[in-house]
Write an enzyme that holds these catalytic residues in place. Structure first.
Site, PDB file in Angstrom:
ATOM      1  N   TYR A 133       0.825  -1.202   0.000  1.00 39.92           N
ATOM      2  CA  TYR A 133       0.000   0.000   0.000  1.00 39.92           C
ATOM      3  C   TYR A 133       0.863   1.257   0.000  1.00 39.92           C
ATOM      4  O   TYR A 133       1.411   1.675   1.021  1.00 39.92           O
ATOM      5  CB  TYR A 133      -0.931   0.021   1.219  1.00 39.92           C
ATOM      6  CG  TYR A 133      -1.852  -1.174   1.339  1.00 39.92           C
ATOM      7  CD1 TYR A 133      -2.230  -1.928   0.230  1.00 39.92           C
ATOM      8  CD2 TYR A 133      -2.356  -1.555   2.581  1.00 39.92           C
ATOM      9  CE1 TYR A 133      -3.066  -3.021   0.352  1.00 39.92           C
ATOM     10  CE2 TYR A 133      -3.200  -2.643   2.716  1.00 39.92           C
ATOM     11  CZ  TYR A 133      -3.548  -3.378   1.590  1.00 39.92           C
ATOM     12  OH  TYR A 133      -4.379  -4.468   1.716  1.00 39.92           O
ATOM     13  N   HIS A 163       0.117 -12.365   1.379  1.00 38.14           N
ATOM     14  CA  HIS A 163      -0.639 -11.409   0.574  1.00 38.14           C
ATOM     15  C   HIS A 163      -0.666 -11.804  -0.903  1.00 38.14           C
ATOM     16  O   HIS A 163       0.378 -11.889  -1.552  1.00 38.14           O
ATOM     17  CB  HIS A 163      -0.001 -10.016   0.721  1.00 38.14           C
ATOM     18  CG  HIS A 163      -0.885  -8.891   0.324  1.00 38.14           C
ATOM     19  ND1 HIS A 163      -0.439  -7.593   0.204  1.00 38.14           N
ATOM     20  CD2 HIS A 163      -2.217  -8.837   0.029  1.00 38.14           C
ATOM     21  CE1 HIS A 163      -1.440  -6.811  -0.140  1.00 38.14           C
ATOM     22  NE2 HIS A 163      -2.524  -7.548  -0.266  1.00 38.14           N
TER      23      HIS A 163
END
Length: 321
Positions: A56, A141
């Protein structure tokens, strides 16, 4: 705010979690002060679970979240971050913009790495950015194209870190449910972060993954409950799963909104309530970029939704019975 334990771990999460992709400049840039105020608003509303990732904003989300939480007592909040992408300095492209949807300079590159060494290096870097000596939850992830290395290397490394008490809970975070179900079935994860696959518009995880999680004692962290924005406003938006919404899906969302309105319920209120009511779901991880968005989401989540709404939506075939 209600809290729940993740799987068989001792880690507690609040019913609403703060999804920190937004403060990593997802889709649009913001300044540090705006990000800090968003985290402050979440705290004031009772949220104590915060989810982030190196992906992010090329580490910006972790840095901003760490700065905002530095003034809070460490034992009063839960932080999850993710492994699978290592960030490598890339000064030669620092003059360009990141191409992954975040408005940040491309001064690092993301490199897939699900090896045991990669997991440890990623976690070490995350701790530095977060200004923490530990994180509570670590998620593998987006291993969509990396099943073998994720299950053979990343998962055993996390299992060992959990056994050593370095992390409290481990799991996997993805935008699909099929591979999550394999992890739930074939490993001993505590939790899965399911993004966008159990919502008012997409209940594809309902028949198989969610019951399997219940059977195995695995907690679900439900993200993407607004499906990238279409369900975030009273009138359905035009973004769905990170792209422009197909007209047929927008028409279905519009009809759902009309049924909600007939019951005096706002579309985002229904979106939050629908996902939260499933017994497998421990927390809704809701993204926000401003304090006002956080405050509004918490207020909407606190308003009861009549059971008759779900019956009417099911009768029209708009949600699964």
């Amino acid at each position: 705010m209600r809290t729940e334990r993740l799987g068989r771990s001792s880690v507690q999460v609040t019913a609403l979690g703060f999804g920190a992709a937004g403060i990593g400049n997802l889709y649009r840039a913001m300044d540090d002060d705006t990000a800090d105020r968003a985290v402050d608003a979440a705290w004031q509303a009772g949220i104590r679970f915060f989810d982030t990732a190196p992906h992010y904003g090329l580490g910006l989300s972790e840095r901003r979240l760490g700065a905002a939480l530095a003034k809070r007592p460490r034992d009063e909040f839960t932080v999850s971050t993710k492994v699978g992408r290592l960030l490598a300095p890339a000064p030669e492209t620092a003059h360009l913009s990141d191409e992954a949807g975040f408005h940040v300079p491309a001064d690092h590159t993301r490199r897939w790495d699900f090896s045991a060494d990669g997991v440890r290096r990623s976690l070490e870097s995350s701790l530095e950015r977060l200004r923490l000596d530990r994180v509570d939850v670590v998620l593998i992830h987006d291993p969509d194209e990396h099943w073998r290395s994720a299950v053979d290397e990343a998962y055993p490394a996390l299992h060992e870190l959990r056994d050593q008490g370095v992390v409290g809970a481990i799991g996997v975070g993805m935008n699909q449910w099929q591979m999550l179900e394999r992890f739930v079935t074939e490993t001993d994860v505590d939790t899965v972060l399911l993004a966008g696959r159990y919502t008012l518009l997409d209940q594809s995880a309902a028949p198989s993954l969610l019951p399997r999680c219940r059977d195995r004692g695995v907690s679900v962290l439900a993200a993407g409950v607004f499906n990238s924005g279409v369900l975030a406003t009273d009138d359905p938006g035009r973004m769905y799963d990170y792209r422009q919404i197909p007209e047929a899906v927008h028409g279905r969302a519009t009809r759902i909104a009309e049924v909600c309105r007939s019951h005096g319920v706002a579309l985002p209120q229904a979106a939050l309530a629908f996902t939260a009511r499933h017994p497998a779901v421990a927390s809704l991880v809701v993204g926000a970029q401003t304090a006002a968005q956080i405050t509004r989401n918490v207020e909407l989540a606190g308003v009861p939704v009549p059971d008759a709404l779900w019956a009417d939506l099911a009768a029209e075939g708009l949600v699964r019975r």
